[in-house]
Structure formats: C-alpha cells, structure tokens
Design a protein around this motif. Structure first.
Motif, PDB file in Angstrom:
ATOM      1  N   LYS A 155     -10.094 -12.047 -11.095  1.00 29.91           N
ATOM      2  CA  LYS A 155     -10.398 -13.531 -11.704  1.00 29.91           C
ATOM      3  C   LYS A 155      -8.840 -14.028 -11.764  1.00 29.91           C
ATOM      4  N   ILE A 156      -8.691 -15.283 -11.098  1.00 30.51           N
ATOM      5  CA  ILE A 156      -7.389 -15.660 -11.192  1.00 30.51           C
ATOM      6  C   ILE A 156      -7.615 -17.200 -12.049  1.00 30.51           C
ATOM      7  N   GLU A 157      -6.848 -17.237 -13.089  1.00 32.07           N
ATOM      8  CA  GLU A 157      -6.910 -18.332 -14.045  1.00 32.07           C
ATOM      9  C   GLU A 157      -5.924 -19.524 -13.485  1.00 32.07           C
ATOM     10  N   TRP A 158      -6.317 -20.626 -13.903  1.00 32.77           N
ATOM     11  CA  TRP A 158      -6.027 -21.878 -13.313  1.00 32.77           C
ATOM     12  C   TRP A 158      -4.531 -22.017 -13.321  1.00 32.77           C
ATOM     13  N   TYR A 159      -3.947 -21.625 -14.281  1.00 35.63           N
ATOM     14  CA  TYR A 159      -2.422 -21.662 -14.180  1.00 35.63           C
ATOM     15  C   TYR A 159      -1.574 -20.281 -13.544  1.00 35.63           C
ATOM     16  N   GLN A 160      -2.303 -19.670 -12.869  1.00 39.31           N
ATOM     17  CA  GLN A 160      -1.505 -18.538 -11.843  1.00 39.31           C
ATOM     18  C   GLN A 160      -1.512 -18.777 -10.653  1.00 39.31           C
ATOM     19  N   ASP A 161      -0.502 -18.458  -9.852  1.00 40.16           N
ATOM     20  CA  ASP A 161      -0.458 -19.092  -8.516  1.00 40.16           C
ATOM     21  C   ASP A 161       0.027 -17.997  -7.527  1.00 40.16           C
ATOM     22  N   GLU A 162       0.351 -16.839  -8.187  1.00 38.02           N
ATOM     23  CA  GLU A 162       0.890 -15.853  -7.310  1.00 38.02           C
ATOM     24  C   GLU A 162       0.330 -14.182  -7.666  1.00 38.02           C
ATOM     25  N   LEU A 163      -0.027 -13.678  -6.661  1.00 35.09           N
ATOM     26  CA  LEU A 163      -0.823 -12.321  -7.006  1.00 35.09           C
ATOM     27  C   LEU A 163      -0.052 -11.380  -6.255  1.00 35.09           C
ATOM     28  N   PHE A 164      -0.008 -10.134  -7.036  1.00 36.21           N
ATOM     29  CA  PHE A 164       0.834  -9.092  -6.445  1.00 36.21           C
ATOM     30  C   PHE A 164      -0.234  -7.814  -6.463  1.00 36.21           C
ATOM     31  N   ILE A 165      -0.437  -7.184  -5.427  1.00 39.93           N
ATOM     32  CA  ILE A 165      -1.254  -6.062  -5.540  1.00 39.93           C
ATOM     33  C   ILE A 165      -0.477  -4.684  -4.891  1.00 39.93           C
ATOM     34  N   THR A 166      -0.634  -3.765  -5.630  1.00 39.12           N
ATOM     35  CA  THR A 166      -0.093  -2.502  -4.985  1.00 39.12           C
ATOM     36  C   THR A 166      -1.369  -1.499  -5.105  1.00 39.12           C
ATOM     37  N   ALA A 167      -1.667  -1.079  -3.927  1.00 41.71           N
ATOM     38  CA  ALA A 167      -3.052  -0.027  -3.667  1.00 41.71           C
ATOM     39  C   ALA A 167      -2.497   1.181  -3.384  1.00 41.71           C
ATOM     40  N   ARG A 168      -2.837   2.240  -4.109  1.00 36.93           N
ATOM     41  CA  ARG A 168      -2.702   3.454  -3.659  1.00 36.93           C
ATOM     42  C   ARG A 168      -3.739   4.410  -3.175  1.00 36.93           C
ATOM     43  N   MET A 169      -3.459   4.515  -1.711  1.00 32.91           N
ATOM     44  CA  MET A 169      -4.499   4.774  -0.788  1.00 32.91           C
ATOM     45  C   MET A 169      -4.915   6.269  -0.870  1.00 32.91           C
ATOM     46  N   LYS A 170      -6.288   6.487  -0.686  1.00 32.70           N
ATOM     47  CA  LYS A 170      -6.549   7.971  -0.839  1.00 32.70           C
ATOM     48  C   LYS A 170      -7.202   8.123   0.521  1.00 32.70           C
ATOM     49  N   LYS A 171      -6.673   9.477   1.015  1.00 31.65           N
ATOM     50  CA  LYS A 171      -7.200  10.017   2.516  1.00 31.65           C
ATOM     51  C   LYS A 171      -8.678  10.452   2.253  1.00 31.65           C
ATOM     52  N   LYS A 172      -9.131  10.061   3.503  1.00 33.64           N
ATOM     53  CA  LYS A 172     -10.686  10.319   3.612  1.00 33.64           C
ATOM     54  C   LYS A 172     -10.952  11.963   3.716  1.00 33.64           C
ATOM     55  N   ASP A 173     -12.010  12.450   3.123  1.00 37.84           N
ATOM     56  CA  ASP A 173     -12.344  13.740   3.301  1.00 37.84           C
ATOM     57  C   ASP A 173     -12.552  14.373   4.575  1.00 37.84           C
ATOM     58  N   ALA A 204       0.879  -1.167   0.075  1.00 39.69           N
ATOM     59  CA  ALA A 204       0.147   0.000  -0.059  1.00 39.69           C
ATOM     60  C   ALA A 204       0.805   1.128  -0.059  1.00 39.69           C
ATOM     61  N   LEU A 205       0.456   2.354  -0.642  1.00 39.82           N
ATOM     62  CA  LEU A 205       1.337   3.722  -0.885  1.00 39.82           C
ATOM     63  C   LEU A 205       0.155   4.475  -0.217  1.00 39.82           C
ATOM     64  N   ASP A 206       0.825   5.541   0.210  1.00 39.54           N
ATOM     65  CA  ASP A 206      -0.168   6.846   0.626  1.00 39.54           C
ATOM     66  C   ASP A 206      -0.114   7.889  -0.404  1.00 39.54           C
ATOM     67  N   GLU A 207      -0.702   9.039  -0.204  1.00 42.43           N
ATOM     68  CA  GLU A 207      -0.679  10.195  -1.436  1.00 42.43           C
ATOM     69  C   GLU A 207       0.753  10.534  -1.798  1.00 42.43           C
ATOM     70  N   ASN A 208       1.753  10.305  -1.159  1.00 48.30           N
ATOM     71  CA  ASN A 208       2.997  10.701  -1.893  1.00 48.30           C
ATOM     72  C   ASN A 208       3.613   9.592  -2.334  1.00 48.30           C
ATOM     73  N   LEU A 209       3.134   8.586  -2.461  1.00 48.94           N
ATOM     74  CA  LEU A 209       3.574   7.212  -2.967  1.00 48.94           C
ATOM     75  C   LEU A 209       4.716   6.582  -2.080  1.00 48.94           C
ATOM     76  N   LEU A 210       4.557   6.894  -0.735  1.00 51.84           N
ATOM     77  CA  LEU A 210       5.604   6.281  -0.034  1.00 51.84           C
ATOM     78  C   LEU A 210       4.730   5.117   0.511  1.00 51.84           C
ATOM     79  N   PRO A 211       5.515   4.151   0.970  1.00 52.89           N
ATOM     80  CA  PRO A 211       4.863   2.835   1.573  1.00 52.89           C
ATOM     81  C   PRO A 211       4.109   3.180   3.219  1.00 52.89           C
TER      82      PRO A 211
END
Length: 271
Positions: A253-271, A197-204
């Motif tokens: 959707k993960i296909e049958w031949y895929q076994d590892e998922l990487f997600i990078t989420a850019r989080m947005k601050k609440k108003d 996950a990354l904050d609004e400044n793209l920092l971890p």
C-alpha cells in the motif's frame, strides 16, 4: 459544662509520651536541659522562654505552592486558557481543519504542523507559543489544531504537511476564525519503482530477470510502464521472476505522499 468523652482519653502512658515528644521536638533539648540544671539550685525561679527550632518545612511548602502556581499560569497561557477565559475581549481564536480524503489518518506517520507569523512586511517574526499540530478529534475524526489566540492585526499562516507547504495571509478582526484547508484533497503523486534481486549468495541477480506490475489491463513489464500509469494512494502489486528461481510477489500500500518505491527481493532457487 464540659462533658467527658471516654473515647478521647489516653489509653496508655505511651500515647502521652509520644505527644510530648512531638511537642518537645520543636525546641532545643540541650537549651532546656541547661536551664533545668540551673534552676534546680534556685529556690525561686522564673518561667523560661525558649525559642522554637527553625523548620524549613513552611518555606518549602510556600516555595512548592509558588512553583506550582507559576507552572499553572505558564501552562494556562501556553494552552490559551487565560486568553479564552480572561482575555477574551482582546484575543480571538483561530482553528485550522485539514481535509485529506481516501486516507487512514490514524496510521499516518507524517509531520503535520501549523505556524503563525506577524505580517509586518519585513522580518515576519513568528508568534511565540503558537506552533500547532494537526490531531485527529475523537468526536468527529477530523484533523484539527488546538485554537491559537491572536489579537486583531495582520498575520501569515504556514502549514507543513510532509513535503508540502501552504501559506495564507490572515487578517484578524473582532471575531474568531475557523479555517478549512483542502489543498491536498484527492492529492496523489506519480510513483516510480526500483527493483533489485539477489541470489542465494546475496549477489545481484540480473540475468533472465523480469519485473512486472499489475495494472487494470493485467501484468505489465516494468519497461512498458508509462509516466502516470502508477499513482500513489493505491495498492501496488509487483511480480519478480527469474529462470530457476521461485517467483516473488509484493503487494504494497502506497500512501498519497509517497512517490518512490525500492524493492530488494532475495530469490530462492526452485527445488
């Protein structure tokens, strides 16, 4: 009796001159001119014989026909048409059909190929021009290869489906063979998920960060996921939350031949 046909008559002198130009273009005009100059001074002349100009067009046309014929023979041999229609007494077809269930085959981006080798128990050389690709057939939506034509003897088949490899010995006799493959039927793999996950400044962003996976029992923290809880060939939902930030949900959707998922989420601050 020759019957006159007005439609075939020349309509103008220009048509006659054009026809004459076409005929005369076959000869050397300079040679004709010199011959006429000499004969003007003579009282008695003999008809001259002029050589036609050399034209490469017949040779080019013959070369084109030869090249076209050679290409057709090469293509027919490579595609198996010569074996099928002319050499059918010596060569027999081998086709492969692959069964994959619970899969949108039309959307797959996965190499699926078959290779044929001579089984000489030594170097096992590959049979030339026999690599085949599994293709979806329009008539029945099955994954099949084009036929490979082989002479009687011992062979080996290698099928490569993504990271999977399958080998089989093949003994060709007097009849063709249609081989059905189901070694990947209902195949799936354990799935691993990595979240960043990354904050609004793209920092971890790691403080107060929670990652949950939706299982049949409900949302479960990723730290509580056991080996085998997540399988490929399914839809995976991931929920990422952090204090002071809007929650992010990923449905993938993960296909049958895929076994590892990487997600990078850019989080947005609440108003």
């Amino acid at each position: 009796t020759v019957k006159p046909n007005p439609k075939k008559r020349f309509k103008s002198v220009k048509e006659m001159l054009d026809l004459a130009d076409i005929y005369m273009s076959r000869y050397d005009s300079e040679e004709i001119r010199k011959d006429l100059e000499q004969k003007i001074r003579l009282k008695k002349v003999q008809e001259a014989q002029f050589k036609k100009r050399f034209s490469p067009l017949p040779f080019l046309f013959l070369f084109f026909l030869t090249a076209l014929f050679g290409f057709g023979v090469h293509r027919s041999w490579k595609e198996g048409y010569i074996h099928k229609y002319l050499l059918f007494s010596w060569y027999k077809p081998v086709s492969l059909e692959l069964q994959l269930t619970n899969l949108e085959k039309s959307k797959m981006d996965l190499p699926m190929r078959a290779y044929f080798f001579i089984n000489d128990n030594d170097e096992i050389p590959e049979v030339k021009n026999t690599m085949r690709v599994f293709e979806i057939q329009k008539k029945d939506s099955k994954l099949r290869t084009k036929p490979v034509y082989l002479r009687p003897g011992n062979y080996r088949i290698k099928v490569v489906i993504g990271s999977y490899i399958w080998w089989q010995s093949l003994e060709m006799e007097a009849e063709g063979q249609d081989i059905h493959l189901d070694f990947l039927k209902n195949k799936n793999r354990s799935l691993q998920i990595h979240v960043n996950a990354l904050d609004e400044n793209l920092l971890p962003l790691a403080i107060n960060l929670t990652t949950e996976i939706l299982l049949t029992k409900g949302w479960t923290d990723i730290s509580e996921i056991q080996q085998g809880d997540l399988q490929s060939g399914t839809i995976v939902k991931v929920r990422i939350a952090a204090a002071g930030y809007e929650t992010q949900i990923f449905s993938l959707k993960i296909e049958w031949y895929q076994d590892e998922l990487f997600i990078t989420a850019r989080m947005k601050k609440k108003d």
